[in-house]
Scaffold this motif. Structure first.
Motif, PDB file in Angstrom:
ATOM      1  N   LEU A   1       9.453  -6.476   1.138  1.00 20.27           N
ATOM      2  CA  LEU A   1       9.388  -6.715   2.580  1.00 20.27           C
ATOM      3  C   LEU A   1       8.158  -6.050   3.177  1.00 20.27           C
ATOM      4  CD1 LEU A   1      10.714  -7.848   5.137  1.00 20.27           C
ATOM      5  CD2 LEU A   1      12.025  -5.711   5.307  1.00 20.27           C
ATOM      6  N   ASN A   2       7.869  -4.811   2.741  1.00 24.59           N
ATOM      7  CA  ASN A   2       6.684  -4.117   3.242  1.00 24.59           C
ATOM      8  C   ASN A   2       5.395  -4.812   2.849  1.00 24.59           C
ATOM      9  OD1 ASN A   2       8.397  -2.184   4.277  1.00 24.59           O
ATOM     10  ND2 ASN A   2       7.965  -0.652   2.709  1.00 24.59           N
ATOM     11  N   LEU A   3       5.422  -5.507   1.725  1.00 27.46           N
ATOM     12  CA  LEU A   3       4.243  -6.246   1.284  1.00 27.46           C
ATOM     13  C   LEU A   3       3.955  -7.408   2.225  1.00 27.46           C
ATOM     14  CD1 LEU A   3       2.141  -6.414  -1.030  1.00 27.46           C
ATOM     15  CD2 LEU A   3       3.701  -7.995  -2.180  1.00 27.46           C
ATOM     16  N   MET A   4       5.035  -8.001   2.736  1.00 22.79           N
ATOM     17  CA  MET A   4       4.872  -9.144   3.648  1.00 22.79           C
ATOM     18  C   MET A   4       4.669  -8.710   5.096  1.00 22.79           C
ATOM     19  SD  MET A   4       7.713 -11.824   2.142  1.00 22.79           S
ATOM     20  CE  MET A   4       9.068 -10.659   2.189  1.00 22.79           C
ATOM     21  N   ARG A   5       5.274  -7.576   5.470  1.00 21.68           N
ATOM     22  CA  ARG A   5       5.198  -7.112   6.851  1.00 21.68           C
ATOM     23  C   ARG A   5       5.063  -5.604   6.852  1.00 21.68           C
ATOM     24  NH1 ARG A   5       8.406  -4.408   9.729  1.00 21.68           N
ATOM     25  NH2 ARG A   5      10.141  -4.671   8.256  1.00 21.68           N
ATOM     26  N   SER A   6       3.892  -5.126   7.213  1.00 15.77           N
ATOM     27  CA  SER A   6       3.649  -3.685   7.201  1.00 15.77           C
ATOM     28  C   SER A   6       4.443  -2.986   8.300  1.00 15.77           C
ATOM     29  CB  SER A   6       2.160  -3.396   7.402  1.00 15.77           C
ATOM     30  OG  SER A   6       1.409  -3.912   6.329  1.00 15.77           O
ATOM     31  N   ASN A   7       4.881  -1.751   7.999  1.00 14.57           N
ATOM     32  CA  ASN A   7       5.587  -0.940   8.978  1.00 14.57           C
ATOM     33  C   ASN A   7       4.603  -0.163   9.835  1.00 14.57           C
ATOM     34  OD1 ASN A   7       8.611  -0.991   8.162  1.00 14.57           O
ATOM     35  ND2 ASN A   7       7.504  -0.729   6.247  1.00 14.57           N
ATOM     36  N   LEU A   8       4.916  -0.022  11.084  1.00 15.19           N
ATOM     37  CA  LEU A   8       4.155   0.854  11.964  1.00 15.19           C
ATOM     38  C   LEU A   8       4.823   2.221  11.950  1.00 15.19           C
ATOM     39  CD1 LEU A   8       3.535  -1.487  15.029  1.00 15.19           C
ATOM     40  CD2 LEU A   8       1.910  -0.870  13.221  1.00 15.19           C
ATOM     41  N   PRO A   9       4.087   3.291  11.661  1.00 14.64           N
ATOM     42  CA  PRO A   9       4.712   4.618  11.622  1.00 14.64           C
ATOM     43  C   PRO A   9       5.247   5.016  12.990  1.00 14.64           C
ATOM     44  CG  PRO A   9       2.325   4.802  11.516  1.00 14.64           C
ATOM     45  CD  PRO A   9       2.641   3.337  11.380  1.00 14.64           C
ATOM     46  N   ALA A  10       6.311   5.788  12.987  1.00 15.17           N
ATOM     47  CA  ALA A  10       6.864   6.292  14.241  1.00 15.17           C
ATOM     48  C   ALA A  10       5.837   7.198  14.919  1.00 15.17           C
ATOM     49  CB  ALA A  10       8.147   7.064  13.967  1.00 15.17           C
ATOM     50  N   PRO A  11       5.822   7.241  16.265  1.00 17.57           N
ATOM     51  CA  PRO A  11       4.854   8.102  16.964  1.00 17.57           C
ATOM     52  C   PRO A  11       5.059   9.567  16.617  1.00 17.57           C
ATOM     53  CG  PRO A  11       6.529   7.270  18.478  1.00 17.57           C
ATOM     54  CD  PRO A  11       6.704   6.524  17.205  1.00 17.57           C
ATOM     55  N   LEU A  12       3.959  10.294  16.516  1.00 18.45           N
ATOM     56  CA  LEU A  12       4.043  11.712  16.178  1.00 18.45           C
ATOM     57  C   LEU A  12       4.589  12.542  17.331  1.00 18.45           C
ATOM     58  CD1 LEU A  12       0.687  12.232  14.232  1.00 18.45           C
ATOM     59  CD2 LEU A  12       2.991  12.086  13.288  1.00 18.45           C
ATOM     60  N   ILE A  13       4.243  12.162  18.543  1.00 19.96           N
ATOM     61  CA  ILE A  13       4.715  12.871  19.733  1.00 19.96           C
ATOM     62  C   ILE A  13       5.386  11.869  20.653  1.00 19.96           C
ATOM     63  CG2 ILE A  13       4.046  14.253  21.730  1.00 19.96           C
ATOM     64  CD1 ILE A  13       1.667  15.264  20.162  1.00 19.96           C
ATOM     65  N   SER A  14       6.557  12.181  21.117  1.00 18.94           N
ATOM     66  CA  SER A  14       7.290  11.255  21.986  1.00 18.94           C
ATOM     67  C   SER A  14       8.047  12.030  23.052  1.00 18.94           C
ATOM     68  CB  SER A  14       8.267  10.409  21.158  1.00 18.94           C
ATOM     69  OG  SER A  14       9.215  11.233  20.493  1.00 18.94           O
ATOM     70  N   ASP A  15       8.400  11.354  24.103  1.00 16.86           N
ATOM     71  CA  ASP A  15       9.195  11.916  25.180  1.00 16.86           C
ATOM     72  C   ASP A  15      10.314  10.919  25.494  1.00 16.86           C
ATOM     73  OD1 ASP A  15      10.131  13.501  27.191  1.00 16.86           O
ATOM     74  OD2 ASP A  15       8.629  12.862  28.670  1.00 16.86           O
ATOM     75  N   PRO A  16      11.558  11.239  25.172  1.00 22.14           N
ATOM     76  CA  PRO A  16      12.071  12.539  24.723  1.00 22.14           C
ATOM     77  C   PRO A  16      11.634  12.857  23.295  1.00 22.14           C
ATOM     78  CG  PRO A  16      13.791  10.887  24.577  1.00 22.14           C
ATOM     79  CD  PRO A  16      12.635  10.228  25.265  1.00 22.14           C
ATOM     80  N   PRO A  17      11.820  14.106  22.843  1.00 23.68           N
ATOM     81  CA  PRO A  17      11.450  14.497  21.483  1.00 23.68           C
ATOM     82  C   PRO A  17      12.132  13.610  20.444  1.00 23.68           C
ATOM     83  CG  PRO A  17      11.995  16.431  22.792  1.00 23.68           C
ATOM     84  CD  PRO A  17      12.382  15.237  23.607  1.00 23.68           C
TER      85      PRO A  17
ATOM     86  N   PRO B   1       0.834  -1.205   0.000  1.00 20.15           N
ATOM     87  CA  PRO B   1       0.000   0.000   0.000  1.00 20.15           C
ATOM     88  C   PRO B   1       0.866   1.250   0.000  1.00 20.15           C
ATOM     89  CG  PRO B   1      -0.845  -1.595   1.570  1.00 20.15           C
ATOM     90  CD  PRO B   1       0.475  -2.130   1.093  1.00 20.15           C
ATOM     91  N   ARG B   2       0.386   2.295  -0.628  1.00 19.02           N
ATOM     92  CA  ARG B   2       1.179   3.498  -0.836  1.00 19.02           C
ATOM     93  C   ARG B   2       1.679   4.113   0.469  1.00 19.02           C
ATOM     94  NH1 ARG B   2       4.735   5.654  -4.238  1.00 19.02           N
ATOM     95  NH2 ARG B   2       4.692   7.935  -4.238  1.00 19.02           N
ATOM     96  N   GLU B   3       0.907   4.018   1.547  1.00 19.48           N
ATOM     97  CA  GLU B   3       1.345   4.645   2.799  1.00 19.48           C
ATOM     98  C   GLU B   3       2.636   4.045   3.340  1.00 19.48           C
ATOM     99  OE1 GLU B   3      -2.340   2.134   4.009  1.00 19.48           O
ATOM    100  OE2 GLU B   3      -1.646   3.300   2.283  1.00 19.48           O
ATOM    101  N   GLN B   4       2.975   2.815   2.871  1.00 17.07           N
ATOM    102  CA  GLN B   4       4.211   2.199   3.334  1.00 17.07           C
ATOM    103  C   GLN B   4       5.456   2.955   2.865  1.00 17.07           C
ATOM    104  OE1 GLN B   4       4.613  -0.647   5.471  1.00 17.07           O
ATOM    105  NE2 GLN B   4       2.524   0.081   5.852  1.00 17.07           N
ATOM    106  N   ALA B   5       5.326   3.726   1.793  1.00 17.53           N
ATOM    107  CA  ALA B   5       6.453   4.547   1.336  1.00 17.53           C
ATOM    108  C   ALA B   5       6.849   5.577   2.381  1.00 17.53           C
ATOM    109  CB  ALA B   5       6.090   5.252   0.024  1.00 17.53           C
ATOM    110  N   TYR B   6       5.898   5.941   3.238  1.00 19.77           N
ATOM    111  CA  TYR B   6       6.141   6.945   4.273  1.00 19.77           C
ATOM    112  C   TYR B   6       6.350   6.308   5.643  1.00 19.77           C
ATOM    113  CZ  TYR B   6       4.437  10.009   0.593  1.00 19.77           C
ATOM    114  OH  TYR B   6       4.272  10.669  -0.608  1.00 19.77           O
ATOM    115  N   SER B   7       5.527   5.326   5.984  1.00 18.41           N
ATOM    116  CA  SER B   7       5.644   4.720   7.310  1.00 18.41           C
ATOM    117  C   SER B   7       6.910   3.889   7.457  1.00 18.41           C
ATOM    118  CB  SER B   7       4.408   3.855   7.602  1.00 18.41           C
ATOM    119  OG  SER B   7       4.283   2.807   6.671  1.00 18.41           O
ATOM    120  N   SER B   8       7.568   3.554   6.343  1.00 21.04           N
ATOM    121  CA  SER B   8       8.826   2.810   6.414  1.00 21.04           C
ATOM    122  C   SER B   8       9.996   3.702   6.812  1.00 21.04           C
ATOM    123  CB  SER B   8       9.122   2.150   5.061  1.00 21.04           C
ATOM    124  OG  SER B   8       9.306   3.131   4.049  1.00 21.04           O
ATOM    125  N   GLN B   9       9.758   5.002   6.920  1.00 21.68           N
ATOM    126  CA  GLN B   9      10.842   5.943   7.209  1.00 21.68           C
ATOM    127  C   GLN B   9      10.681   6.553   8.597  1.00 21.68           C
ATOM    128  OE1 GLN B   9      12.064   8.311   3.628  1.00 21.68           O
ATOM    129  NE2 GLN B   9      10.025   7.743   2.920  1.00 21.68           N
TER     130      GLN B   9
END
Length: 371
Positions: free
Chosen positions: A179-195, A35-43
């Motif tokens: 690889l993304n087709l077999m295992r989807s990436n979880l996007p990094a959290p938008l807000i985290s502590d520490p930044p 899926p197209r969103e994997q191009a972004y969530s993989s980073q």
């Protein structure tokens, strides 16, 4: 010296593997792309603000009144919450203003990422800028957002050399896509502590709170080969610059825009044209905002390398301030207090520049929509 292969069979097997690798984008087609969103969530945040971009494209669904899109130059130039607040006050409702920006200039990235954004969200006005990257410089994330199976039709309009560059990027990106087709990436959290890394690296408040912008509390970096930023010095410039100094280009009207006669690289010219077509097809007003650079601080004209209206055609506007007016009366040291390097504004520069160009941008918005 030992031979590379101990038998003809080994050499043939290697040749077959090489052929399959080189043909993998063609063999995979669209069927074997994630899926197209994997191009972004993989980073991760270390690659740029891609978790924010992924969220804005694929998760938020409301219309955007003004979107600032492009590379790190616009990412660090516009105080997005300020523009949103001013626009909300002007139109009498809660406006939606976002910055969708990344590292690395070029109209190819600008086209592909904006296309993804417009496929999922309505945008009334798109504000961008091109920073004149050298002909051979490409965005280092091309392997993520160019997929041959989805975008092969675009190659027909490019010279063979440029087609080969993008095809090679698709080859490099294919293992990750599979690889993304077999295992989807979880996007990094938008807000985290520490930044997150992006916020720590640029000394910025949360990119979420800043609606996609990066507000750098960094001093000037005199070292062009590494990130050796000096200490940040809070500074409020006192100049004669006024919002009325912001000029909007119009044919036949005297203005300070100066157009060069440079020859654009073929790939830049091609994707700039595709961006114009994309905006027009989506009913989106396109505004090029000239961003200040240190080298032009004393220049009395608004320099552009080509006559952009000829390339972008309909519903295209340009805005900017002559640098000599923007920086009038500032010493060399004070100028450096506004930048992190020769082309990027810091927090001082952002909070100085944004209120000066904001009224003109809001006026352009009002001429493009009835809300």
């Amino acid at each position: 010296m030992r031979p590379a292969f101990s038998s003809t069979k080994q050499a043939a097997a290697f040749a077959l593997l090489l052929l399959v690798t080189l043909l993998s984008p063609v063999l995979a087609g669209k069927k074997f792309l994630p899926p197209r969103e994997q191009a972004y969530s993989s980073q991760s945040w270390g690659s740029g603000p891609y978790p924010w971009i992924e969220d804005q494209i694929f998760h938020e669904t409301n219309a955007i009144d003004i979107a600032f899109v492009g590379s790190s130059h616009i990412l660090q130039a516009i105080d997005t919450p300020y523009v949103q607040e001013e626009l909300s006050r002007k139109i009498g409702r809660q406006a939606v203003v976002r910055t969708i920006a990344w590292g690395g200039a070029g109209y190819d990235a600008l086209y592909f990422i904006t296309r993804d954004l417009l496929e999922h969200r309505q945008i009334r006005m798109l504000v961008f800028y091109d920073e004149n990257p050298a002909a051979g410089i490409r965005n280092n994330q091309t392997t993520a957002w160019f997929c041959f199976g989805e975008d092969s039709r675009l190659l027909a309009g490019l010279p063979c050399r440029e087609q080969s560059v993008l095809y090679f990027a698709a080859v490099i990106g294919m293992p990750r896509n599979l690889l993304n087709l077999m295992r989807s990436n979880l996007p990094a959290p938008l807000i985290s502590d520490p930044p997150n890394y992006w916020e720590r690296h640029y000394g910025s408040a949360s990119i979420v709170k800043l609606l996609g912008a990066t507000c750098s509390e960094l001093g000037f970096n005199y070292d062009t080969l590494s990130d050796n930023f000096t200490a940040f010095t809070p500074f409020v410039p006192h100049t004669g610059a006024k919002p009325s100094d912001t000029e909007v280009y119009s044919r036949g009207v005297k203005n300070d825009f100066e157009f060069g006669s440079a020859s654009l690289p073929a790939w830049q010219l091609y994707f700039a044209g595709k961006l114009g077509e994309l905006a027009q097809a989506n009913g989106c007003k396109l505004v090029m905002l000239n961003l200040p650079v240190l080298a032009d601080a004393s220049v009395s004209t608004i320099r552009e390398r080509v006559f952009w209206p000829e390339i972008f055609q309909d519903d295209f506007w340009m805005a900017g301030i002559p640098p000599a007016k923007l920086f009038a009366g500032l010493s060399d040291q004070q100028l450096h207090w506004l930048f992190t390097n020769s082309g990027h504004l810091n927090k001082n520069g952002m909070t100085y520049f944004t209120p000066l160009v904001c009224p003109a941008l809001l006026q352009l918005y009002e001429t493009s929509t009835n809300h």
